[in-house]
Design an enzyme around this catalytic site. Structure first.
Site, mmCIF file in Angstrom:
data_model
loop_
_atom_site.group_PDB
_atom_site.id
_atom_site.type_symbol
_atom_site.label_atom_id
_atom_site.label_comp_id
_atom_site.label_asym_id
_atom_site.label_seq_id
_atom_site.Cartn_x
_atom_site.Cartn_y
_atom_site.Cartn_z
ATOM 1 N N ARG A 550 8.145 -2.108 2.570
ATOM 2 C CA ARG A 550 7.892 -1.378 1.321
ATOM 3 C C ARG A 550 9.201 -1.014 0.620
ATOM 4 O O ARG A 550 9.298 -1.076 -0.601
ATOM 5 C CB ARG A 550 7.108 -0.099 1.609
ATOM 6 C CG ARG A 550 5.624 -0.330 1.829
ATOM 7 C CD ARG A 550 4.888 1.003 1.982
ATOM 8 N NE ARG A 550 3.461 0.781 2.227
ATOM 9 C CZ ARG A 550 2.547 0.650 1.280
ATOM 10 N NH1 ARG A 550 2.916 0.723 0.017
ATOM 11 N NH2 ARG A 550 1.281 0.439 1.578
ATOM 12 N N GLU A 583 2.548 -1.393 9.224
ATOM 13 C CA GLU A 583 1.235 -0.915 8.812
ATOM 14 C C GLU A 583 0.156 -1.834 9.367
ATOM 15 O O GLU A 583 0.309 -3.049 9.398
ATOM 16 C CB GLU A 583 1.131 -0.851 7.276
ATOM 17 C CG GLU A 583 2.099 0.133 6.660
ATOM 18 C CD GLU A 583 1.910 0.272 5.162
ATOM 19 O OE1 GLU A 583 0.779 0.024 4.687
ATOM 20 O OE2 GLU A 583 2.869 0.613 4.457
ATOM 21 N N GLU A 594 -2.212 -4.398 -3.494
ATOM 22 C CA GLU A 594 -1.146 -3.398 -3.520
ATOM 23 C C GLU A 594 0.224 -4.066 -3.550
ATOM 24 O O GLU A 594 1.146 -3.567 -4.198
ATOM 25 C CB GLU A 594 -1.237 -2.465 -2.312
ATOM 26 C CG GLU A 594 -0.188 -1.364 -2.390
ATOM 27 C CD GLU A 594 -0.387 -0.247 -1.379
ATOM 28 O OE1 GLU A 594 0.377 0.727 -1.444
ATOM 29 O OE2 GLU A 594 -1.290 -0.362 -0.544
ATOM 30 N N ASP A 651 -0.860 -4.919 -13.550
ATOM 31 C CA ASP A 651 -0.619 -3.949 -14.612
ATOM 32 C C ASP A 651 0.679 -4.319 -15.317
ATOM 33 O O ASP A 651 1.700 -3.638 -15.206
ATOM 34 C CB ASP A 651 -0.546 -2.541 -14.029
ATOM 35 C CG ASP A 651 -0.441 -1.486 -15.111
ATOM 36 O OD1 ASP A 651 -0.799 -1.793 -16.264
ATOM 37 O OD2 ASP A 651 -0.003 -0.356 -14.803
ATOM 38 N N HIS A 862 -12.501 0.527 1.494
ATOM 39 C CA HIS A 862 -12.075 -0.832 1.839
ATOM 40 C C HIS A 862 -11.791 -1.531 0.506
ATOM 41 O O HIS A 862 -12.711 -2.048 -0.140
ATOM 42 C CB HIS A 862 -13.173 -1.582 2.595
ATOM 43 C CG HIS A 862 -13.489 -0.990 3.931
ATOM 44 N ND1 HIS A 862 -12.540 -0.803 4.898
ATOM 45 C CD2 HIS A 862 -14.660 -0.545 4.462
ATOM 46 C CE1 HIS A 862 -13.102 -0.276 5.983
ATOM 47 N NE2 HIS A 862 -14.399 -0.102 5.736
ATOM 48 N N CYS A 864 -10.456 -4.235 -0.097
ATOM 49 C CA CYS A 864 -10.695 -5.680 -0.087
ATOM 50 C C CYS A 864 -12.097 -6.006 -0.573
ATOM 51 O O CYS A 864 -12.335 -7.063 -1.166
ATOM 52 C CB CYS A 864 -10.529 -6.243 1.320
ATOM 53 S SG CYS A 864 -8.993 -5.758 2.114
#
Length: 896
Positions: A550, A583, A594, A651, A862, A864
């Protein structure tokens, strides 16, 4: 001699010879062939009639209120030169047009004619036919095998006098049901060449008289050689004058369209006559379809196109009476036109007005809609198998390209092709491994009609009629897209795919087709990888796996994607799997969402300096003075391509010119309107300035920009631009070069790298074929309209919840009370993105599942699968508090 008398006179022109008016005419036929004197009298009568038409066209009858449109005395008559009048007189004689009686005030001008004809008319003076006898001759019109505007009006006037329109109905039925007759009808007179017009100006009156006499003799010779007065010829064997289409421009036909419109306006108001057009079309269409399918008739006679032009001018084609039989059959015939004929129709119709184009659109759209709603189409009974719908869609394609051609075109400003081609995969494809040729190796397909016309949809800035009017929603609802995509890829002649006519599909349907294409390509790459691992012992790697941190997401993604792009670009077309280091998230789509969001946030950060941000427009633009290397721009191009390829929404906020440039068009002055509205307004005022630009503004062809540190950078739009003033004469050039620099040249290096990355992923996709630039933006960014009522309507429930559960009612009341920002956070929490998919939130298919009884735990999701796990909270206040905390602080993934 008035027009009634000349038809019943024994020395009348040859038209009377073929009409079965009685024994007198039949008895006259035999001696006409053998008796030289009778033949001479016949020629003399023809000559005098043509002379009378000529006087009527040049001098008129003298009646200032004359209703005859082919009389110089009528109001609105367009004067013509003597030679044109002579040619027109011959045409009027051939169609037996109406002649005026000389007005008392004009008798002197016609006295010479009257004296010359008195001897020839003496043979007729003994015969006195009453009005009934005249009409009995005219009732038949069996010699009329093609129509002109004048002939239609003449028959209409005669029928109106008797109040019996059956003769006209019979003529329309005969001509409009015959391809030969319709092709010969409503021909427009040929325009004179410049040399002919020049020679006309030097002619004197004596020469004009000689021309009239020659024209009369020529007419008589034509009449004697022709078996009927119509002079109609077999298709492909027409006279050199009528069928000489080589002199016509690519967007011209030999039919007089304005005359056809006037005729329809006069006739369609009569219901009985309207029925004649309907019945004639039913008889005509199957023969036309046969001619085009088997007889190659268009290549032998390009005038065959006239009948389609004439039929399409019928403003009643969209009426219910036509929808059942006549229009479907006509569409089938029209869809058989060869490519060059379709292109010529498109060029012709591109000159029509927006209202005329819209009328034709509505004609075909109503047929498609009528067929769709009157049949039950499903996976077994495909709409693709309905001949009428398919044929109407093919016809609509011609109107679509006419709409594009007639719009505001920009065919010049095209982006240069990449100097280096996108590297192909070093591995063989599955088809090549199996010994087959690779399909579409050179990229996505191009519509043949588009190639024939030499234009692209993206060349059109503004069409005559908005593109949205070509979309047929009922068709989109019944279309089985999986089957249609199969037909699209197989490209067989037996099965039609609506993806070959993407203008009729909405963005949701096209996006589904693109989804199937992307998934099949992913599976294909996966199978190839498995095959190589078995054959060559390579490591099995069927997915595009990215493992990133990240804190260093840009560096990690850039290194990994650069390696893939260099070693084997085909791996970019595998299904994406993202793993965040440390993660426990299994990527079924949510982790990728994400990842894309974080990459976009990082790479569009103004502190990095890759893009500049305009506070006024809220849009990003490439930074021409960025220190970042081209690899960074290639990365963001790959990210945009991967987002489309993996059906993710980003975005990003680019002006529309970016998507136009991705589709191959350069930015121009008008693109500054949304990319840089302040500059656009300034340049617009410069163009509209009424004073002296040079003296009042003192601008040169040198412009300045600022770099990242605010230092000015000077750029010459032309060599030694600082010494060239902008004047009223060259300001358009200045504006065009200024816009070209801002949108193209200044960011050329950055944009080429960006475009290259985008095409690495999408170069074999039908993306360009299916979508326009504004639809590409919708694919990448999703819909800006967040309709949560539509989301509520389509949401499903699981685990014991249903639409009537108390907590579900409280949940929607709470969600609808949220502000815009909170609603976006909820979407981000539940789906992984804060944007609506193509088609709006109603297409999201969210699921709310019960996650146990009342508890202090937060809701989970979830992303997904767009599933919200909601505990059954005891009160509405607790539900609101827990939900707000969850959507505000949610970040990261964990195994559930």
């Amino acid at each position: 001699m008035n027009s009634d008398e000349k038809e019943d006179c024994e020395c009348a022109p040859p038209q009377a010879k073929t009409s079965p008016a009685g024994g007198a005419d039949r008895e006259y036929e035999e001696p006409e062939i053998e008796n030289p004197e009778a033949s001479r009298m016949k020629r003399a009568a023809a000559k005098h009639l043509i002379e009378r038409y000529y006087h009527q066209l040049t001098e008129g009858c003298g009646n200032e209120s004359c209703p005859n449109s082919w009389c110089a005395s009528s109001v609105g008559f367009n004067r013509m030169d003597n030679n044109t009048a002579a040619v027109k007189a011959l045409e009027l004689y051939k169609v037996n047009a109406k002649l005026c009686d000389p007005h008392p005030s004009k008798k002197g001008t016609a006295s010479a004619y009257l004296e010359s004809t008195s001897h020839n008319n003496s043979a007729c003076s003994d015969r006195k036919l009453n009005h009934k006898d005249v009409n009995s001759v005219r009732d038949n019109f069996k010699d009329v095998n093609y129509l002109t505007e004048e002939k239609v009006y003449e028959i209409l006037d005669i029928c109106g006098e008797k109040e019996d329109y059956s003769p006209l109905i019979r003529v329309i039925g005969r001509v409009f049901s015959s391809a030969e007759g319709l092709v010969q009808s409503f021909r427009r007179s040929k325009p004179h060449t410049k040399e002919e017009l020049k020679s006309l100006q030097g002619k004197d009156e004596d020469k004009d008289e000689d021309e009239k006499e020659a024209a009369a003799c020529s007419a008589t010779a034509m009449e004697e050689d022709s078996p009927t007065s119509s002079s109609s010829s077999r298709l492909g064997e027409g006279s050199s004058g009528d069928n000489d289409v080589q002199k016509l421009a690519p967007d011209e036909v030999s039919v007089d369209v304005e005359a056809v419109r006037r005729v329809y306006d006069r006739l369609l108001s009569n219901e009985k006559i309207e029925a004649a057009f309907l019945n004639a079309l039913v008889y005509l269409s199957p023969n036309v379809e046969c001619d085009l399918t088997y007889h190659n008739v268009y290549s032998r006679d390009p005038n065959y196109l006239n009948l389609f032009v004439i039929v399409m001018e019928n403003s009643n084609l969209h009426s219910p009476e036509y929808l059942e039989i006549a229009l479907p059959q006509f569409c089938k015939a029209m869809s058989k036109l060869p490519l060059e004929a379709q292109a010529k129709l498109a060029r012709l119709w591109s000159h029509y007005s927006a209202e005329q184009i819209r009328r034709m659109i509505e004609t075909f759209q109503q047929l498609i809609t009528y067929k769709v709603i009157s049949n039950e189409f499903n996976s077994r009974n495909l709409v693709n198998d309905d001949d009428a719908v398919v044929a109407a869609t093919k016809c609509l394609k011609i109107i679509y390209y006419a709409n594009v051609l007639g719009g505001d075109l920009d065919v010049e400003h095209n982006e240069d092709e990449d100097e280096e081609p996108i590297p192909e995969s070093s591995e063989l494809t599955l088809q090549e491994l199996l010994g087959e040729e690779r399909r579409n190796k050179k990229g996505p397909r191009v519509d043949p009609l588009e190639t024939e016309l030499g234009i692209r949809t993206n060349d059109c800035r503004r069409p005559l009629v908005p593109f949205e009017e070509f979309v047929n929603e009922p068709l989109n609802e019944v279309l089985e897209m999986d089957k249609d995509y199969t037909f699209f890829k197989v490209e067989t002649e037996n099965k039609f795919s609506f993806m070959t006519c993407p203008f009729i599909l909405n963005a949701v349907t096209k996006n589904l087709g693109l989804y199937y294409d992307n998934r099949i390509r992913m599976y294909s790459e996966r199978r190839i990888t498995v095959l190589y691992s078995l054959v060559q012992g390579q490591q099995l790697n069927p997915y595009l796996r990215l493992k990133v941190r990240r804190e260093h997401i840009i560096d990690d993604a850039l290194v990994r994607l650069e390696m893939i792009a260099m070693e084997n670009p085909a791996d970019l077309k595998k299904q994406l799997y993202v793993e965040f280091e440390g993660e426990q998230g299994v990527d079924e789509g949510g982790v990728s969402k994400e990842f894309f969001q974080l990459v976009v946030e990082e790479i569009f950060n103004p502190d990095i300096g890759m893009f500049t941000y305009d506070e006024g427009t809220k849009l990003f633009w490439f930074n021409p003075s960025s220190f970042e290397n081209e690899g960074q721009y290639t990365l963001i191009g790959i990210v945009l391509g991967l987002a489309i390829y993996n059906n993710c929404i980003l975005d990003v906020h680019f002006p529309m010119v970016v998507y136009r440039k991705l589709m191959g068009k350069k930015g121009t002055f008008r693109d500054l309107a949304d990319a840089n509205p302040v500059l656009y307004q300034s340049l617009k005022e410069l163009l509209e300035y009424e004073g002296s630009v040079e003296e009042d503004m003192m601008i040169t062809f040198q412009i300045s920009q600022t770099d990242l540190f605010g230092n000015p950078l000077m750029y010459d739009l032309r060599e030694n631009g600082d010494k060239i003033p902008v004047t009223n004469e060259n300001r358009k050039e200045f504006v065009a070069q200024y816009a070209d620099y801002m949108l193209n040249k200044s960011v050329e290096k950055q944009f080429k790298a960006f475009r290259r990355g985008f095409h690495m992923v999408t170069n074999e996709s039908p993306l360009k074929y299916l979508f326009r630039p504004e639809e590409i933006e919708l694919l990448i960014c999703g819909s800006r309209n967040l309709d949560f009522l539509a989301l509520e309507e389509t949401t499903e429930y699981d685990g014991g919840y249903n639409r009537d559960s108390q907590i579900i009612k409280e949940f929607w009341e709470t969600l609808h009370s949220f502000g815009e920002e909170q609603k976006r956070l909820f979407l981000q929490f539940t789906t992984g993105t804060d944007r609506a998919p193509v088609g709006g939130l109603g297409k999201l298919k969210m699921i709310i599942a019960k996650n146990g009884p009342d508890t202090d735990r937060l809701p989970t999701s979830h992303t997904c699968f767009n599933v919200l796990l909601l505990p059954e909270y005891s009160s509405k206040e607790k539900l609101r508090e827990r939900l707000l905390k969850a959507i505000t602080y949610a970040k990261g993934f964990g195994m559930l």
